[in-house]
Each structure stands twice: as structure tokens, then as C-alpha cells.
Design a protein around this motif. Structure first.
Motif, PDB file in Angstrom:
ATOM      1  N   TYR A 265       9.847 -45.992  19.079  1.00  0.00           N
ATOM      2  CA  TYR A 265       8.870 -46.798  18.343  1.00  0.00           C
ATOM      3  C   TYR A 265       9.544 -47.593  17.229  1.00  0.00           C
ATOM      4  O   TYR A 265       9.174 -48.742  16.967  1.00  0.00           O
ATOM      5  N   ALA A 266      10.538 -46.981  16.586  1.00  0.00           N
ATOM      6  CA  ALA A 266      11.266 -47.697  15.531  1.00  0.00           C
ATOM      7  C   ALA A 266      11.944 -48.936  16.099  1.00  0.00           C
ATOM      8  O   ALA A 266      11.966 -49.991  15.462  1.00  0.00           O
ATOM      9  N   ASP A 267      12.498 -48.816  17.300  1.00  0.00           N
ATOM     10  CA  ASP A 267      13.159 -49.964  17.916  1.00  0.00           C
ATOM     11  C   ASP A 267      12.160 -51.030  18.352  1.00  0.00           C
ATOM     12  O   ASP A 267      12.509 -52.200  18.483  1.00  0.00           O
ATOM     13  N   LEU A 268      10.910 -50.634  18.566  1.00  0.00           N
ATOM     14  CA  LEU A 268       9.867 -51.600  18.894  1.00  0.00           C
ATOM     15  C   LEU A 268       9.229 -52.200  17.644  1.00  0.00           C
ATOM     16  O   LEU A 268       8.444 -53.140  17.733  1.00  0.00           O
ATOM     17  N   GLY A 269       9.562 -51.636  16.478  1.00  0.00           N
ATOM     18  CA  GLY A 269       8.884 -52.012  15.248  1.00  0.00           C
ATOM     19  C   GLY A 269       8.945 -53.494  14.926  1.00  0.00           C
ATOM     20  O   GLY A 269       7.945 -54.081  14.475  1.00  0.00           O
ATOM     21  N   ASP A 270      10.085 -54.120  15.144  1.00  0.00           N
ATOM     22  CA  ASP A 270      10.219 -55.545  14.839  1.00  0.00           C
ATOM     23  C   ASP A 270       9.324 -56.385  15.744  1.00  0.00           C
ATOM     24  O   ASP A 270       8.721 -57.374  15.307  1.00  0.00           O
ATOM     25  N   LEU A 271       9.242 -55.982  17.018  1.00  0.00           N
ATOM     26  CA  LEU A 271       8.378 -56.697  17.958  1.00  0.00           C
ATOM     27  C   LEU A 271       6.912 -56.517  17.577  1.00  0.00           C
ATOM     28  O   LEU A 271       6.128 -57.469  17.598  1.00  0.00           O
ATOM     29  N   VAL A 272       6.535 -55.298  17.201  1.00  0.00           N
ATOM     30  CA  VAL A 272       5.161 -55.031  16.775  1.00  0.00           C
ATOM     31  C   VAL A 272       4.818 -55.857  15.538  1.00  0.00           C
ATOM     32  O   VAL A 272       3.727 -56.438  15.440  1.00  0.00           O
ATOM     33  N   ALA A 273       5.752 -55.927  14.599  1.00  0.00           N
ATOM     34  CA  ALA A 273       5.517 -56.716  13.383  1.00  0.00           C
ATOM     35  C   ALA A 273       5.316 -58.185  13.721  1.00  0.00           C
ATOM     36  O   ALA A 273       4.427 -58.850  13.164  1.00  0.00           O
ATOM     37  N   ASP A 274       6.129 -58.716  14.621  1.00  0.00           N
ATOM     38  CA  ASP A 274       5.975 -60.118  15.031  1.00  0.00           C
ATOM     39  C   ASP A 274       4.608 -60.353  15.661  1.00  0.00           C
ATOM     40  O   ASP A 274       3.946 -61.364  15.405  1.00  0.00           O
ATOM     41  N   TRP A 275       4.192 -59.420  16.497  1.00  0.00           N
ATOM     42  CA  TRP A 275       2.901 -59.545  17.179  1.00  0.00           C
ATOM     43  C   TRP A 275       1.759 -59.500  16.171  1.00  0.00           C
ATOM     44  O   TRP A 275       0.832 -60.307  16.222  1.00  0.00           O
ATOM     45  N   LEU A 276       1.825 -58.564  15.235  1.00  0.00           N
ATOM     46  CA  LEU A 276       0.789 -58.469  14.209  1.00  0.00           C
ATOM     47  C   LEU A 276       0.771 -59.712  13.322  1.00  0.00           C
ATOM     48  O   LEU A 276      -0.287 -60.207  12.937  1.00  0.00           O
ATOM     49  N   ARG A 277       1.971 -60.202  13.002  1.00  0.00           N
ATOM     50  CA  ARG A 277       2.080 -61.388  12.153  1.00  0.00           C
ATOM     51  C   ARG A 277       1.372 -62.579  12.810  1.00  0.00           C
ATOM     52  O   ARG A 277       0.655 -63.338  12.153  1.00  0.00           O
ATOM     53  N   ALA A 278       1.578 -62.721  14.115  1.00  0.00           N
ATOM     54  CA  ALA A 278       0.937 -63.818  14.843  1.00  0.00           C
ATOM     55  C   ALA A 278      -0.573 -63.606  14.918  1.00  0.00           C
ATOM     56  O   ALA A 278      -1.351 -64.562  14.836  1.00  0.00           O
ATOM     57  N   ASP A 279      -0.994 -62.364  15.047  1.00  0.00           N
ATOM     58  CA  ASP A 279      -2.417 -62.068  15.151  1.00  0.00           C
ATOM     59  C   ASP A 279      -3.144 -62.263  13.825  1.00  0.00           C
ATOM     60  O   ASP A 279      -4.219 -62.861  13.768  1.00  0.00           O
ATOM     61  N   VAL A 280      -2.552 -61.749  12.756  1.00  0.00           N
ATOM     62  CA  VAL A 280      -3.190 -61.826  11.444  1.00  0.00           C
ATOM     63  C   VAL A 280      -3.224 -63.247  10.923  1.00  0.00           C
ATOM     64  O   VAL A 280      -4.190 -63.686  10.298  1.00  0.00           O
ATOM     65  N   GLY A 281      -2.143 -64.001  11.191  1.00  0.00           N
ATOM     66  CA  GLY A 281      -2.069 -65.359  10.677  1.00  0.00           C
ATOM     67  C   GLY A 281      -1.659 -65.377   9.212  1.00  0.00           C
ATOM     68  O   GLY A 281      -1.123 -64.406   8.693  1.00  0.00           O
ATOM     69  N   THR A 282      -1.948 -66.449   8.544  1.00  0.00           N
ATOM     70  CA  THR A 282      -1.521 -66.601   7.153  1.00  0.00           C
ATOM     71  C   THR A 282      -2.595 -66.196   6.147  1.00  0.00           C
ATOM     72  O   THR A 282      -2.313 -66.112   4.956  1.00  0.00           O
ATOM     73  N   GLU A 283      -3.815 -65.956   6.628  1.00  0.00           N
ATOM     74  CA  GLU A 283      -4.901 -65.583   5.734  1.00  0.00           C
ATOM     75  C   GLU A 283      -5.579 -64.315   6.238  1.00  0.00           C
ATOM     76  O   GLU A 283      -5.726 -64.112   7.443  1.00  0.00           O
ATOM     77  N   LEU A 284      -5.989 -63.460   5.297  1.00  0.00           N
ATOM     78  CA  LEU A 284      -6.700 -62.234   5.641  1.00  0.00           C
ATOM     79  C   LEU A 284      -8.201 -62.455   5.457  1.00  0.00           C
ATOM     80  O   LEU A 284      -8.647 -62.778   4.360  1.00  0.00           O
TER      81      LEU A 284
END
Length: 234
Positions: free
Chosen positions: A166-185
Motif C-alpha cells: 500500500y505504501a508503494d501505491l501511495g503516490d498513485l492514490v494521492a494523484d488519483w485523489l488530487r484529480a478527484d478533489v480538484g483545487t477547491e473543497l
């Protein structure tokens, strides 16, 4: 086959090791721009060609991204994470969600069975940090806090193989969440994780697994304008 100088090879390897240590220790986190080539020459006391070769090696292994005119950036925390990032960066979001759901639900079930008091203290602290990050409105800070909480749940499973994967997948998960969340909450998109932590605290493996399994899919539902229809930030 041409031969190379053993001394130079050893020197390059030593520089690679030092640069890798800066990354794996968190001194240079994912997304950070590393010192420039002249700065590294000054810091390490080696020739420019040695620095260049070491940086290229780490870029080839997937830890660094050399961007012409901008600098060199950290994109993964290990060689395996780099490979996964390159391999799955363009994967179908639903497939990433399915993978997360499988791994995180299994980890949550194990965490409910094996968590220690120290794990619970850490989970409570990271849940509070996640809520503070949401309230603060900074999307990047929230993504980092969200990933940290999920990583802590996996860590509480006390399954070393699952933790490393999971740690090795962490960067990919962060990228995916970043794209999903966008720039505004958006307030309507908040996804509460308190029930997951409480299920782990009670030792209720079924409830913990069920909560964890659903979070990744809540991030997938968007309307045509890209606004969340269901809570995001899983």
C-alpha cells in the motif's frame, strides 16, 4: 563490452544512495523540486557528470522526473512505487477504486482485530488532522492528510507485506485523489471517516471492512461539470 572505471561507478552509486536517502527519508517529499545540478555539485563535492548520471539513474528508476526548463521533481518514494506510478498512472479510475477497495477493506478488517492502543492514538490524531485540513480549505493539504489516515489504517493491520504494498501505491492514490478533489473543497463533498475509526476501535471487523470498501467508490460519481454528486475525498 566496454569497461568503465570502477572508481567512477562506485562514486556514482554513492551519490545515488545519498539522493535516494533524501527521498525515502521524506527530506525531499513527493512533489518537491530537488536542488539544481550546480547546487548538488556544491553540496556533494563531486563532478557535474557524476551528479547528472546519478539523477538520470533515479529518473530511469521512476523516483525523479526531469522537466526541462523547470527542474527535477520527486514523483515516487521507492523504485517499486516509481514502477507502479508509471504503469498505472493512466489506469481507469474505477479499476484503481476497485484495487483500493479490496486492499483497504482487508486492511481495515485486520486492523479491527490487531490494532493496539498506540494505533488508536495515531488514528485519532490523523482523523483530527484530516478534519482540520478539510476545514482549512487547502486541497493539497487535505489530500496529504487523507492519504496519511488511510495509510495508518493499513499500518494498524500489522501485515508487513500489505503495508509495503500500500505504501508503494501511495503516490498513485494521492494523484488519483488530487484529480478527484480538484483545487477547491466543496462542503457537500465531505466524506466522514469517523465510523471507520470507531469500528476499528470496537474491534468490529465486518463494519470496518464495509466502511473502508465503500470510500473509494464515493469518489467516482461526478456530473458532467466535474462537480461531485456524492462525497469525495476517500
Amino acid at each position: 563490452m566496454p569497461l568503465t572505471s570502477p572508481r567512477r561507478s562506485v562514486l556514482v552509486d554513492q551519490v545515488i544512495t545519498q539522493l535516494r536517502n533524501q527521498i525515502t527519508s521524506g527530506e525531499w517529499p513527493v512533489g518537491a523540486r530537488i536542488p539544481t545540478e550546480p547546487e548538488l555539485v556544491e553540496l556533494l563535492g563531486v563532478a557535474r557528470n557524476t551528479v547528472r548520471e546519478a539523477v538520470r539513474a533515479l529518473a530511469h528508476n521512476g523516483l525523479l522526473d526531469i522537466r526541462q526548463g523547470s527542474g527535477t521533481y520527486v514523483i515516487a518514494t521507492s523504485e517499486l512505487a516509481g514502477v507502479m506510478h508509471r504503469r498505472f498512472a493512466g489506469a481507469e479510475p474505477r479499476h484503481i477504486a476497485e484495487l483500493r477497495s479490496t486492499l483497504e477493506s482487508s486492511a481495515a478488517r485486520l486492523a479491527a482485530e490487531r490494532r493496539t492502543e498506540r494505533d488508536l492514538v495515531q488514528l485519532d490524531a490523523l482523523l483530527a488532522r484530516r478534519e482540520e485540513a478539510w476545514a482549512g480549505g487547502d486541497a493539497e493539504v487535505f489530500v496529504a492528510a487523507d492519504v496519511s489516515l488511510h495509510m495508518a489504517v493499513v499500518t494498524a493491520s500489522h501485515n508487513d507485506v500489505l503495508i509495503e504494498l500500500y505504501a508503494d501505491l501511495g503516490d498513485l492514490v494521492a494523484d488519483w485523489l488530487r484529480a478527484d478533489v480538484g483545487t477547491e473543497l466543496h462542503p457537500s463533498a465531505h466524506l466522514d471517516h469517523a465510523r471507520l475509526i470507531e469500528a476499528i476501535r470496537r474491534g468490529d471487523g465486518d463494519a470496518a471492512a464495509s466502511e473502508a470498501a465503500g470510500y473509494p467508490f464515493a469518489c467516482l460519481c461526478k456530473n458532467t461539470d466535474g462537480d461531485p454528486l456524492t462525497p469525495a475525498g476517500g
